[in-house]
Design an enzyme around this catalytic site. Structure first.
Site, PDB file in Angstrom:
ATOM      1  N   TRP A 135     -10.126 -10.554  21.539  1.00 29.62           N
ATOM      2  CA  TRP A 135     -10.956  -9.734  20.655  1.00 29.62           C
ATOM      3  C   TRP A 135     -12.209  -9.375  21.463  1.00 29.62           C
ATOM      4  O   TRP A 135     -12.880 -10.280  21.980  1.00 29.62           O
ATOM      5  CB  TRP A 135     -11.302 -10.597  19.447  1.00 29.62           C
ATOM      6  CG  TRP A 135     -12.126  -9.970  18.398  1.00 29.62           C
ATOM      7  CD1 TRP A 135     -11.944  -8.747  17.817  1.00 29.62           C
ATOM      8  CD2 TRP A 135     -13.263 -10.557  17.758  1.00 29.62           C
ATOM      9  NE1 TRP A 135     -12.891  -8.551  16.865  1.00 29.62           N
ATOM     10  CE2 TRP A 135     -13.709  -9.633  16.803  1.00 29.62           C
ATOM     11  CE3 TRP A 135     -13.936 -11.762  17.885  1.00 29.62           C
ATOM     12  CZ2 TRP A 135     -14.809  -9.878  15.988  1.00 29.62           C
ATOM     13  CZ3 TRP A 135     -15.014 -12.017  17.079  1.00 29.62           C
ATOM     14  CH2 TRP A 135     -15.446 -11.090  16.146  1.00 29.62           C
ATOM     15  N   ASP A 220     -11.394 -20.801  17.866  1.00 22.99           N
ATOM     16  CA  ASP A 220     -11.812 -19.736  16.949  1.00 22.99           C
ATOM     17  C   ASP A 220     -10.694 -19.457  15.945  1.00 22.99           C
ATOM     18  O   ASP A 220      -9.636 -18.931  16.313  1.00 22.99           O
ATOM     19  CB  ASP A 220     -12.125 -18.471  17.763  1.00 22.99           C
ATOM     20  CG  ASP A 220     -12.557 -17.322  16.860  1.00 22.99           C
ATOM     21  OD1 ASP A 220     -13.023 -17.587  15.733  1.00 22.99           O
ATOM     22  OD2 ASP A 220     -12.429 -16.153  17.283  1.00 22.99           O
ATOM     23  N   LYS A 255     -11.181 -12.992   6.449  1.00 26.25           N
ATOM     24  CA  LYS A 255      -9.860 -12.406   6.207  1.00 26.25           C
ATOM     25  C   LYS A 255      -9.096 -13.161   5.123  1.00 26.25           C
ATOM     26  O   LYS A 255      -8.564 -12.561   4.214  1.00 26.25           O
ATOM     27  CB  LYS A 255      -9.020 -12.402   7.491  1.00 26.25           C
ATOM     28  CG  LYS A 255      -9.774 -12.080   8.750  1.00 26.25           C
ATOM     29  CD  LYS A 255     -10.022 -10.604   8.936  1.00 26.25           C
ATOM     30  CE  LYS A 255     -11.203 -10.402   9.858  1.00 26.25           C
ATOM     31  NZ  LYS A 255     -11.075  -9.376  10.847  1.00 26.25           N
TER      32      LYS A 255
HETATM   33  C1  LIG Z   1     -10.537 -13.392  16.669  1.00 24.77           C
HETATM   34  C2  LIG Z   1     -11.666 -13.239  15.717  1.00 24.77           C
HETATM   35  N1  LIG Z   1     -12.604 -14.182  15.675  1.00 24.77           N
HETATM   36  C3  LIG Z   1     -13.636 -14.116  14.830  1.00 24.77           C
HETATM   37  C4  LIG Z   1     -13.780 -13.059  13.967  1.00 24.77           C
HETATM   38  C5  LIG Z   1     -14.999 -13.112  13.091  1.00 24.77           C
HETATM   39  O1  LIG Z   1     -15.029 -12.451  11.963  1.00 24.77           O
HETATM   40  P1  LIG Z   1     -16.248 -12.500  10.963  1.00 24.77           P
HETATM   41  O2  LIG Z   1     -17.494 -12.649  11.735  1.00 24.77           O
HETATM   42  O3  LIG Z   1     -16.166 -11.190  10.253  1.00 24.77           O
HETATM   43  O4  LIG Z   1     -16.010 -13.665  10.062  1.00 24.77           O
HETATM   44  C6  LIG Z   1     -12.822 -12.023  13.974  1.00 24.77           C
HETATM   45  C7  LIG Z   1     -12.932 -10.846  13.118  1.00 24.77           C
HETATM   46  O5  LIG Z   1     -12.337  -9.835  13.287  1.00 24.77           O
HETATM   47  C8  LIG Z   1     -11.733 -12.129  14.872  1.00 24.77           C
HETATM   48  O6  LIG Z   1     -10.768 -11.206  14.934  1.00 24.77           O
END
Ligand SMILES: Cc1ncc(COP(=O)(O)O)c(C=O)c1O
Length: 406
Positions: A135, A220, A255
Site C-alpha cells: 500500500w 498491519d 473496513k
Molecule cells: C494496508 C492498509 N493498512 C492500513 C490502512 C489504514 O486505514 P485507515 O487509516 O483508514 O484505518 C489501509 C487503508 O486503506 C490499508 O489498506
C-alpha cells in the site's frame, strides 16, 4: 521591511493518484462507468452503507454518552481491551501476562505513524522495510516520520508445486541487508494490493527471521474478517506473535466495521516481559501526544458497544460475512468471465487471492486506455477493488481488460 514570501520555497505537489482518479470518475458522464480504484467496500448497488450494527450502536450511544471530555492517551479502554481480544482471542496468556498495552488511534494510519515513531526511538537511523508491492501509504508514513524505507520482495512463486504461494526465499534474500534494530511492516490478512497472503507456516518462518535478525515487526491489520472468519484470518498472525517476542500491531476498524471517516484504529504493543510494558506505553503516549494528542472517541465507542454486546456482535459478524461472501462471489464471476476470454492464469489468480484487492498483471499503459476508452477506473499499478465490480458489469470489465492482460 517587507515580509519574505516564505511559501514561495514550495512548489505544488503532484495530486494523490487515487484521489485524482476518484475526482475524474465523478466527472465522467459516460453511461457505463466502473470505479475499481478507491479501496472502500461497495455493496451491489455501489453504495458504502453504514452497517446495521453500527447504526444500532449509535442509537445506544446517543443516550449513554454523557460527556465529550478527553478520554486520555489510550482512548476508550473498553475498546482497547476488545481489540486485544479480537487479536489474541478471549483467553490469551500473552494478554493476561501483562505484556500487552494498547492505544486507540485515529484509524490504522494513526497507529502506523505512532508505531514507526516508536521504531525510530529504538534506532533513529534505522530502515523500515515495506513489501514490494505494498500500500503506497506505508512508505509515505515511514518517510513522514523521518525514517528511511526500503523494500522486500513480495511476489508469488511462478512454477512447481508451490506455484501461487508467496516466495518466502525471495523475502529472506531481500532482507539480507536488514540491520538489527530496523523495523518491518508486515501486512496481516488480505494483503493490499496483491490479495496474496503468507501461509501459516510462512508466518512462523517470518517470526523466526525477525527474531534472528533482530528486526522489529509492525503487523498491519486492515482487513480482518475479509479473507475468512475472524479466527481463521488471524491464525498466521497469532503464530507469528507467539514466536516474535516484541511487536507492534496496527489494527484498523475502517473496513471491517465500515467506519472509514470516523478514524477508528488501535495500536497494540507486545513486549518481551510485563516490566517493559509501562516503558513502551510511556513512549507510545509521548509520540501520540506530540501529534494528534488524544484519539477520536466516537468510532471506538461504536466498536466497543458492538463487541461487548452479544446481539450486536452477532449482527456485525453476519454483516462482515455478507461483505466477504459478496467479494468471493464477485471473484468467481470475474474468473469465469476472464476464462471466457482465454485468460485462465488471471482467472486462477483472482480466485486464489483474498480480500478486497487483486493486482491484475496488465501491460504498460493499460490503466489509461481502460479509463479513456471504456470508463473503467483503476490505478496504474493494476490494483482493482473487487468490491467495485457489479454482477451487471463484470462481463464488460473482463472483455475490456482481457486484451491488456498478460
Ligand atoms: C494496508 C492498509 N493498512 C492500513 C490502512 C489504514 O486505514 P485507515 O487509516 O483508514 O484505518 C489501509 C487503508 O486503506 C490499508 O489498506
Amino acid at each position: 521591511m517587507m515580509q519574505k514570501n516564505l511559501i514561495s520555497n514550495l512548489s505544488l505537489l503532484p495530486p494523490d493518484a487515487l484521489l485524482g482518479l476518484m475526482a475524474a470518475y465523478k466527472e465522467d458522464t459516460r453511461e457505463i462507468k466502473v470505479d475499481l480504484g478507491v479501496g472502500i467496500y461497495k455493496d451491489a448497488s455501489g453504495a458504502t452503507p453504514v452497517l446495521r450494527s453500527v447504526k444500532s450502536a449509535e442509537k445506544v450511544l446517543l443516550t449513554s454518552v454523557t460527556s465529550k471530555a478527553y478520554e486520555g492517551p489510550r482512548g476508550n479502554q473498553v475498546f482497547d481491551n476488545a481489540v486485544e481480544k479480537q487479536l489474541f482471542g478471549s483467553k490469551s496468556d500473552t494478554v493476561s501476562s501483562g505484556r500487552i498495552t494498547s492505544f486507540a488511534s485515529p484509524g490504522g494510519c494513526g497507529a502506523l505513524s505512532v508505531a514507526v515513531g516508536f521504531v525510530k526511538r529504538l534506532k533513529a537511523d534505522g530502515v523500515v522495510w515495506v513489501s514490494n508491492p505494498s500500500w503506497p501509504n506505508h512508505a509515505h508514513v515511514v518517510r513522514a516520520m523521518g525514517m528511511k524505507t526500503d523494500s522486500y520482495s513480495y511476489d508469488e512463486i511462478q512454477d512447481g508445486e508451490n506455484a501461487g504461494q508467496i516466495d518466502f526465499e525471495a523475502i529472506k534474500c531481500s532482507l539480507d541487508k536488514a540491520e538489527p534494530g530496523d523495523g518491518i511492516i508486515i501486512q496481516g490478512p488480505c494483503h493490499n494490493p496483491t490479495g496474496m497472503d503468507l501461509t501459516n507456516e510462512q508466518w512462523k518462518l517470518f517470526a523466526r527471521l525477525c527474531t534472528e535478525k533482530s528486526i522489529f515487526p509492525i503487523v498491519d491489520i486492515a482487513y480482518h474478517g475479509f479473507g475468512a472468519s475472524l479466527d481463521e484470518d488471524l491464525v498466521g498472525v497469532r503464530e507469528f506473535l507467539e514466536l516474535a517476542p516484541e511487536a507492534l500491531i496496527s489494527y484498523s476498524c475502517s473496513k471491517n466495521f465500515g467506519l472509514y471517516r470516523e478514524r477508528t484504529g488501535c495500536l497494540v504493543a507486545q513486549s518481551q516481559n510485563a516490566e517493559q510494558t509501562p516503558i513502551v506505553a510511556s513512549h507510545l503516549a509521548d509520540i501520540a501526544r506530540a501529534s494528534y494528542s488524544m484519539p477520536p472517541a466516537h468510532g471506538a465507542a461504536i466498536v466497543a458497544t458492538i463487541l461487548e454486546n452479544d446481539e450486536l456482535k452477532t449482527e456485525w459478524i453476519n454483516e462482515l460475512d455478507e461483505m466477504r461472501d459478496r467479494i468471493k462471489s464477485l471473484r468467481s464471476e470475474m474468473a469465469e468471465a476472464l476464462r471466457s476470454h482465454g485468460k485462465d492464469e488471471a482467472a486462477n489468480r483472482i480466485l486464489r487471492q483474498k480480500g478486497m484487492f487483486s493486482l491484475m498483471k496488465l501491460k504498460d499503459g493499460a490503466a489509461e486506455k481502460l479509463r479513456e476508452d471504456h470508463a473503467i477506473y483503476l490505478p496504474g499499478s493494476g490494483r482493482i477493488n473487487v468490491a467495485g465490480l457489479k454482477s451487471e458489469n463484470i462481463k464488460y470489465v473482463a472483455k475490456c481488460m482481457a486484451p491488456y492482460l498478460f
